[in-house]
Structure formats: structure tokens, C-alpha cells
Write an enzyme that holds these catalytic residues in place. Structure first.
Site, mmCIF file in Angstrom:
data_model
loop_
_atom_site.group_PDB
_atom_site.id
_atom_site.type_symbol
_atom_site.label_atom_id
_atom_site.label_comp_id
_atom_site.label_asym_id
_atom_site.label_seq_id
_atom_site.Cartn_x
_atom_site.Cartn_y
_atom_site.Cartn_z
ATOM 1 N N GLY A 124 -0.317 2.924 -11.692
ATOM 2 C CA GLY A 124 -0.426 3.817 -12.851
ATOM 3 C C GLY A 124 0.875 4.542 -13.158
ATOM 4 O O GLY A 124 1.117 4.943 -14.290
ATOM 5 N N GLU A 159 -1.393 -3.155 -7.386
ATOM 6 C CA GLU A 159 -2.867 -3.122 -7.411
ATOM 7 C C GLU A 159 -3.511 -4.290 -6.679
ATOM 8 O O GLU A 159 -4.549 -4.129 -6.024
ATOM 9 C CB GLU A 159 -3.385 -3.082 -8.861
ATOM 10 C CG GLU A 159 -3.267 -1.725 -9.526
ATOM 11 C CD GLU A 159 -1.916 -1.471 -10.170
ATOM 12 O OE1 GLU A 159 -0.954 -2.200 -9.858
ATOM 13 O OE2 GLU A 159 -1.819 -0.540 -10.987
HETATM 14 N N1 COA Z 1 -3.562 7.576 -4.290
HETATM 15 C C1 COA Z 1 -3.927 8.583 -3.483
HETATM 16 N N2 COA Z 1 -3.112 9.157 -2.598
HETATM 17 C C2 COA Z 1 -1.862 8.676 -2.514
HETATM 18 C C3 COA Z 1 -1.408 7.624 -3.315
HETATM 19 C C4 COA Z 1 -2.315 7.073 -4.245
HETATM 20 N N3 COA Z 1 -1.963 6.101 -5.085
HETATM 21 N N4 COA Z 1 -0.129 7.362 -2.990
HETATM 22 C C5 COA Z 1 0.198 8.227 -2.031
HETATM 23 N N5 COA Z 1 -0.846 9.023 -1.737
HETATM 24 C C6 COA Z 1 -0.914 10.089 -0.736
HETATM 25 C C7 COA Z 1 -1.031 9.516 0.664
HETATM 26 O O1 COA Z 1 -2.371 9.182 0.949
HETATM 27 C C8 COA Z 1 -0.524 10.666 1.502
HETATM 28 O O2 COA Z 1 -1.539 11.651 1.612
HETATM 29 P P1 COA Z 1 -1.914 12.290 3.065
HETATM 30 O O3 COA Z 1 -0.682 13.089 3.422
HETATM 31 O O4 COA Z 1 -3.096 13.148 2.761
HETATM 32 O O5 COA Z 1 -2.143 11.149 3.969
HETATM 33 C C9 COA Z 1 0.564 11.262 0.632
HETATM 34 O O6 COA Z 1 0.315 10.799 -0.701
HETATM 35 C C10 COA Z 1 1.950 10.765 1.026
HETATM 36 O O7 COA Z 1 1.941 9.362 1.022
HETATM 37 P P2 COA Z 1 2.390 8.461 2.284
HETATM 38 O O8 COA Z 1 1.726 7.139 2.158
HETATM 39 O O9 COA Z 1 2.219 9.206 3.541
HETATM 40 O O10 COA Z 1 3.969 8.334 1.952
HETATM 41 P P3 COA Z 1 4.953 7.170 2.391
HETATM 42 O O11 COA Z 1 6.303 7.665 2.012
HETATM 43 O O12 COA Z 1 4.713 6.764 3.784
HETATM 44 O O13 COA Z 1 4.576 5.918 1.460
HETATM 45 C C11 COA Z 1 3.990 4.813 -0.641
HETATM 46 C C12 COA Z 1 4.742 5.982 0.084
HETATM 47 C C13 COA Z 1 4.130 5.053 -2.133
HETATM 48 C C14 COA Z 1 4.631 3.487 -0.273
HETATM 49 C C15 COA Z 1 2.511 4.823 -0.211
HETATM 50 O O14 COA Z 1 1.998 6.133 -0.363
HETATM 51 C C16 COA Z 1 1.630 3.902 -1.023
HETATM 52 O O15 COA Z 1 1.642 2.719 -0.797
HETATM 53 N N6 COA Z 1 0.850 4.466 -1.972
HETATM 54 C C17 COA Z 1 -0.077 3.711 -2.764
HETATM 55 C C18 COA Z 1 0.645 2.947 -3.845
HETATM 56 C C19 COA Z 1 -0.328 2.125 -4.663
HETATM 57 O O16 COA Z 1 -0.931 1.201 -4.185
HETATM 58 N N7 COA Z 1 -0.468 2.481 -5.949
HETATM 59 C C20 COA Z 1 -1.330 1.803 -6.863
HETATM 60 C C21 COA Z 1 -2.638 2.475 -6.921
HETATM 61 S S1 COA Z 1 -3.707 1.664 -8.062
#
Ligand code: COA
Length: 623
Positions: free
Chosen positions: A474, A497
Site C-alpha cells: 500500500g 503482497e
Molecule cells: N502491517 C502491520 N505492521 C507492520 C507492517 C505492516 N505492513 N510493517 C511493519 N509493521 C510493524 C511490525 O510488525 C513491527 O511491529 P512490532 O514492533 O509491534 O513487532 C514494526 O512495524 C517494525 O517492523 P519490523 O518488521 O520489526 O522492522 P524491520 O526493519 O525488521 O523490517 C520490513 C521492515 C518493512 C521489511 C518489515 O516490517 C515487513 O516486511 N513489513 C511488511 C511489508 C509488507 O508485506 N507489506 C505489504 C502489506 S500488504
């Protein structure tokens, strides 16, 4: 990157210098004696080595961070080529004023001077310099190298560009800045220090014993350390002086409690002994809440800080589980009003009007997760949920919708910038919210996302996405709904996704192929892979990739260029281009005839063409 000079190598100064160095700035750390500078370096080394032990810092970074700091006692030489000077000497207004008068002479004219004061007037210090427009407060929180909060405090004469520069710098320091007014205690110490004092007042009044007050505070505010332990950790002397400076500025309510004064004079720490009495927890807890709510509400009423800034101050700066407004929501607004009324009456404080009307509305406080601010003619929309990397849930989408309406309706806004607070632009739709959605609920959520993004796409002003970090799912779809994208070279962009067993739903399968072509878009969508800013520029996904520290200046430059041309022409060109991507060429060309003909009916067209012939700059009025 900018050169930062930190004056003062004490606890705060050393922490600030460390943070600046860790974030890649070139740093000088100045004090008046070599031994103080050495102490500063010792404390930086200790903190970094502790970070290595906790696995937060790589061993090789210790020397790299330290070697990047030039320790010196030559203030004039260190300040001469600095872009920003951060003063972190002790809290004595006369010492600070003398220092700033010297710095004003030593620094280049374009340098920004900032004070790390926690309690003194920014305006008073700015007044001793010949550059009040380039002067502001930049209040770090302990421990300065780690705590993410920064209060950015403009004085009456601080230029908006100075505020923007300091907010940008705070972000480059991986901080979460809040902009607050130059008022005693700013947004955090105004209630935090009285919270400590309130504990002492209750002790003086015999409301409860120390152990009970300590425990009741921990339970009520859900914090690990109560007020007495906190004072022991940070210094009774600091608590007393901070309270006394609030007292001088704001009057009787803030007078230091007798027991606090006595403790200061004894030179001892508090002795928290004995067993707490649970029967008194409610009474003591309510006193704390009454005080906290009252002052937090006054801060908002006085325009010192927004509700959201007060919340961030508490949750990030003080690391409380919730801030005062979230606490009021939790216990109920009407009940909060009762607590505040009782406290205000006993303390001769004004009952905050905003709470009275909020209670009458019977609604909880709305705390926005999308902020709107203005930098001249640029309306800035900031997705502000950094703790979840700005993930889009229903609330964020609703707040974004509201933000779009605000900037769209503001006639002084000519160009809109969309960006994210913290390290990410937007890391996607909120997976934690989506996981339990039924297909019908997912449909409603997807429709909401699409409709909000469509409003951004259709806004009749140019919209630029400033992609400062992760733009995933998004997040990338949000950026694709903007007219242009400028990304940090180290940003990560993608549509992951499929890795979650779904596919993009906020327009990704439609806008991405239109942007970069079908097969490249399919590669990104089918693999869920990410590209960095540079690669995104190469494949035409973003207009430009720049080093992270140049991101916002690059967007401002682009905005300047757009704002200099005819706004109606931009509006109609946007409409023609957008329409053209939706229809066949013949229909698009027909539409273009209509929009360009319409341009000929405007005063702007007359002005633009006349100016060309008269060889002068046009003055467009948007008419
Ligand atoms: N939805 C909900 N929460 C999210 C999120 C999402 N799309 N992306 C990140 N967060 C949250 C994490 O759950 C974490 O929360 P917590 O501290 O309560 O565990 C916080 O944000 C920090 O993220 P974290 O994963 O610990 O950071 P990172 O630097 O290790 O990794 C990313 C960063 C972006 C690679 C990883 O967060 C990720 O893969 N996010 C999802 C991306 C995704 O698939 N987006 C498409 C969604 S349709």
C-alpha cells in the site's frame, strides 16, 4: 552531509555528538577544558561498547563513530565552518547568552544556532544574536544518543526554513521530532516535572507514604519506575531546579514541594522503604491523573503543542505506555472530566474548556495518525505512525482522507508533498488488521484504500511523494497515486503482497504496469521483490533518486518550479494526462483539445503570453 558543532561535552553534549556521528554527520565536540572533552569521549565509548554488548552496534563502529568526532577546546575554529551548532552547556541563561553572542560572531552567516535547553527561553537567547531567524531550540531527551524524541522549538522570529531544516536534521538523526512553542517546560517537562513534584506534595500533605505513592504512580501510569526512583536516577537537584524554573515562569501552582526542597538540601537520594498500602492507590492515582490531564489540556489550549505531539512526548520521550489523551480515552472522557474538575478546584487551576466540550460531545479524543503542515505554499501530508512503519489501517486511511480534504481546500497550498514519519514511507497495508478480515470486510477495506488514493490522484494540485524509506505494498501504491515520486537512494520499494498470499489491491496491479510497463511490473508483483531508489529511478518507477539527506530539498526544488508556472495550466494538464491513461488515444486527444481550449479562457494564459512578449517574468494569479 551538514557539519554539526556540539558545544558542551557533558552527558547531553556527548550523547548528541555521538548520535550525530552515528548518523553520518561530520561532528565537532567542544568544551572549555581538554579534560572535559576527554570525559565526553569516555562516556561516548562506554555507551557504544554497551551497545556492542547488547548487539545493537557492530564492534568496528565504536572507533569509526569516535574518530568521526573532532574533540576540541577551540570554539571559534570548530564553529567557523559548522552548518548547525547545538549548544548543550549547563542551564544558566547568562552563560548561554554569552556563548551565543560569541557563536554568532564565529559562525558563518547561514549557520543555524540551536539550544538544547530544557527550561530556558529560546527567544531570550535568540535576542543576543544577529540571526534570530536562524535560531531555535532543539531539545534532546536523555539518553540523547538513544531516546528518539526531539522537541524543535521555534522562537518568535525563527524562519520557517530554519524549522524545516531542523526537522529534516532530526529525522536524519533517526529521531521523531515534535514542533512545540517556546513556553516554559515546552511540551514534556511542563507536566513531567510537576508529576515528580506532585508525588512530593502528596507526601507533604500526608495523602500516603512514599512507597504507596511510588507504587500507585507505577500502576496508574503503567511505568517501570515511580517518581521517587526516577528522581534518584536522574538527580533530585535537576528535578528541583526544573520545578523552580516552572514556578518562576508560571506561578504558585508550580512551587517546589517542601519535601523536594528538603531532599535537595540534604544532598541524599530518596529512600523508598516499606510496603505500599493498596487501599490508597485509587486516591493517589487520581491525583496524578488530575494533574497530568489538566496540564496536558492546558498545553493544547495554549497552542504549545498538539494533542498528538503531547502523546508522542509521553510515549517516545518518557517511554510511557500511553500519553494523557490516550489515557483519558481509556478511562472515559466524562470520568476524566470529573477527575480534572476535582483536581483543578483543589489546586486553583482553570478547568480546560476543551475537555468540557469534548465530554459534552460524548466522543473520545481523536488522535490523528496523519499530520498536515505547511511549508510556505507546500502542503505536507505526513503519515505518522512510525511505531508500525506507517502501516495503513482503517484509521490511517480515514485520517489520510481528512488530510487530503484539508490541503485540497487550502487555496494557499499550490503543491502537496506526501511523506512518512520515522524510517519508513509506508510499509504497506496493516497486516495485523487484515489477518482477521472476511472477504467482504477485505472488500470494504480495499475500496476505502482505493477511493482515498483516487482522491489524491484527482486532486487539482501537483502531488509529490517523498519516499524516505520503505514504500511497500500500500505504501508504493500510495506513492503511485501521486503525480511524481522522489525517493531516497536507500529507500526500498516493492509490492510484496504475494508473499502474504494475496495480491496488491490499492491500485498496484493497475498503476504499476502503466508506470513501468507490463512485464517489469509483473516481475515486481509476481516475485514480491524490492528495488532500491536508484534501481527504481532506472526502471522509471520514480522520477529521481537522491541521497536521503537531500530528499526534502529535492522535493522543495521541484515544488518551487511547479509553483512558478500557471497553476490552472498545471491543474488542466494533470487532468489531461490522467484522463489519457484511462482512455484510447483518440478520446485522450479530444479531451486535450477541451482542456487546452479552456486554458485560453484564463487570465493566466494572457499573463503568461504577454510576459513572454514583454520579456519579463509572469505573475500568475490562478485565474
Ligand atoms: N502491517 C502491520 N505492521 C507492520 C507492517 C505492516 N505492513 N510493517 C511493519 N509493521 C510493524 C511490525 O510488525 C513491527 O511491529 P512490532 O514492533 O509491534 O513487532 C514494526 O512495524 C517494525 O517492523 P519490523 O518488521 O520489526 O522492522 P524491520 O526493519 O525488521 O523490517 C520490513 C521492515 C518493512 C521489511 C518489515 O516490517 C515487513 O516486511 N513489513 C511488511 C511489508 C509488507 O508485506 N507489506 C505489504 C502489506 S500488504
Amino acid at each position: 552531509m551538514a557539519k554539526i558543532c556540539v558545544v558542551g561535552a557533558g552527558n547531553m553534549g556527548a550523547g548528541i555528538a555521538q548520535r550525530c556521528s552515528q548518523s553520518g554527520f561530520s561532528v565537532s565536540m567542544v568544551d572549555i577544558k581538554d579534560e572535559f572533552v576527554k570525559k565526553g569521549f569516555d562516556s561516548i565509548r562506554r555507551t557504544l561498547e554497551d551497545g556492542v554488548k547488547r548487539g545493537k552496534i557492530k564492534p568496528e563502529q565504536v572507533d569509526a563513530v569516535i574518530n568521526n568526532i573532532n574533540g576540541t577546546i577551540d570554539l571559534a575554529a570548530a564553529a567557523a565552518d559548522a552548518d548547525i551548532v547545538i549548544e548543550a552547556v549547563f542551564e544558566d541563561i547568562e552563560v548561554k547568552k554569552k556563548l551565543f553572542a560569541d557563536l554568532d560572531k564565529a559562525c558563518k552567516p547561514e549557520a543555524i544556532l540551536a539550544t538544547n535547553t530544557s527550561s530556558l527561553s529560546v527567544n531570550e537567547m535568540a535576542a543576543v544574536t544577529a540571526r534570530p531567524a536562524k535560531f531555535a531550540g532543539l531539545h534532546f531527551f536523555y539518553p540523547a544518543a538513544i531516546n528518539q524524541l526531539i522537541e524543535v522549538i521555534p522562537g518568535d522570529k525563527t524562519a520557517p526554513e530554519t524549522v524545516s531544516k531542523l526537522v529534516d536534521t532530526a529525522r536524519l538523526l533517526q529521531k521523531l521530532p515534535i514542533v512545540v512553542k517556546d513556553a516554559p517546560g515546552f511540551a514534556v517537562n511542563r507536566y513531567f516535572v510537576p508529576f515528580l513534584n506532585e508525588a512530593c506534595k502528596m507526601l507533604d500533605e500526608g495523602v500516603a507514604d512514599m512507597a504507596t505513592i511510588e507504587e500507585a504512580a507505577k500502576k496508574t501510569l503503567q511505568i517501570g519506575m515511580g517518581p521517587f526512583e526516577l528522581m534518584n536516577a536522574t538527580g533530585v537537584v535537576i528535578a528541583y531546579h526544573a520545578q523552580e524554573s516552572l514556578h518562576k515562569a508560571l506561578g504558585t501552582f508550580y512551587q517546589p514541594a517542601a519535601s523536594l526542597k528538603k531532599q535537595l538540601e540534604s544532598g541524599q537520594k530518596w529512600k523508598v522503604e516499606g510496603s505500599p498500602d493498596p487501599a490508597k492507590f485509587d486516591e493517589v492515582g487520581e491525583r496524578f491523573l488530575g494533574m497530568l490531564f489538566c496540564i496536558a489540556l492546558h498545553l493544547v489550549e495554549e497552542g504549545v503543542a498538539t494533542k498528538e505531539a503531547v502523546e508522542r512526548g509521553a510515549t517516545v520521550g518518557l517511554r510511557w505506555k500511553s500519553g494523557p489523551f490516550a489515557m483519558m480515552n481509556e478511562i472515559g472522557i466524562e470520568r476524566s472530566l470529573d477527575i480534572v474538575k476535582k483536581y483543578a478546584a483543589a489546586s486553583y487551576l482553570k478547568i480546560p474548556e476543551i475537555l468540557v466540550s469534548q465530554a459534552a460531545s460524548k466522543k473520545p479524543w481523536s488522535l490523528r495518525s496523519v499530520q498536515v503542515s505547511k511549508e510556505g505554499f507546500v502542503g505536507v501530508i505526513t503519515i505518522d505512525r512510525p511505531e508500525a512503519l506507517n502501516a495503513l489501517n482503517s484509521k490511517v486511511l480515514g485520517d489520510l482522507n481528512h488530510a487530503i480534504s484539508t490541503v485540497a481546500a487550502d487555496e494557499s497550498v499550490k503543491v502537496v508533498m506526501v511523506t512518512g514519519e520515522g524510517s519508513a514511507f509506508v510499509a504497506g497495508a496493516d497486516i495485523k488488521e487484515m489477518i482477521s478480515k472476511t472477504p467482504m470486510e477485505a472488500r470494504t477495506f480495499t475500496q476505502l484504500g482505493q477511493s482515498v488514493f483516487k482522491r489524491l490522484e484527482d486532486m487539482d494540485k501537483a502531488v509529490i511523494a517523498a519516499v524516505n524509506g520503505y514504500a511497500l505494498g500500500g505504501g508504493l501504491e500510495l506513492a503511485l497515486s501521486c503525480d511524481m515520486i522522489v525517493a531516497a537512494e536507500n529507500a526500498r520499494l516493492g509490492l510484496p503482497e504475494v508473499t502474504l498470499g494475496i495480491h496488491p489491491g490499492f491500485g498496484g496491479t493497475q498503476r504499476l504496469p502503466r508506470q513501468i510497463g507490463k512485464s517489469k511490473a509483473k516481475e515486481l508483483i509476481f516475485t514480491g521483490g524490492m528495488v532500491d531508489g536508484k534501481e527504481a529511478e532506472r526502471i522509471g518507477l520514480v522520477n529521481k533518486a537522491v541521497p536521503r539527506e537531500k530528499l526534502y530539498d529535492e522535493v522543495r526544488k521541484l515544488a518551487d518550479k511547479i509553483a512558478a508556472v500557471g497553476p490552472l495550466a498545471v491543474k488542466m494538464a494533470k487532468s489531461a494526462v490522467n484522463k489519457g491513461t484511462e482512455v484510447d488515444l483518440v478520446s485522450g486527444l479530444a479531451y486535450e483539445i477541451e482542456t487546452v481550449s479552456l486554458c485560453f479562457s484564463t487570465e493566466d494564459k494572457q499573463e503568461g503570453m504577454t510576459a513572454f512578449i514583454e520579456k519579463r517574468k509572469p505573475q500568475f494569479k490562478g485565474r
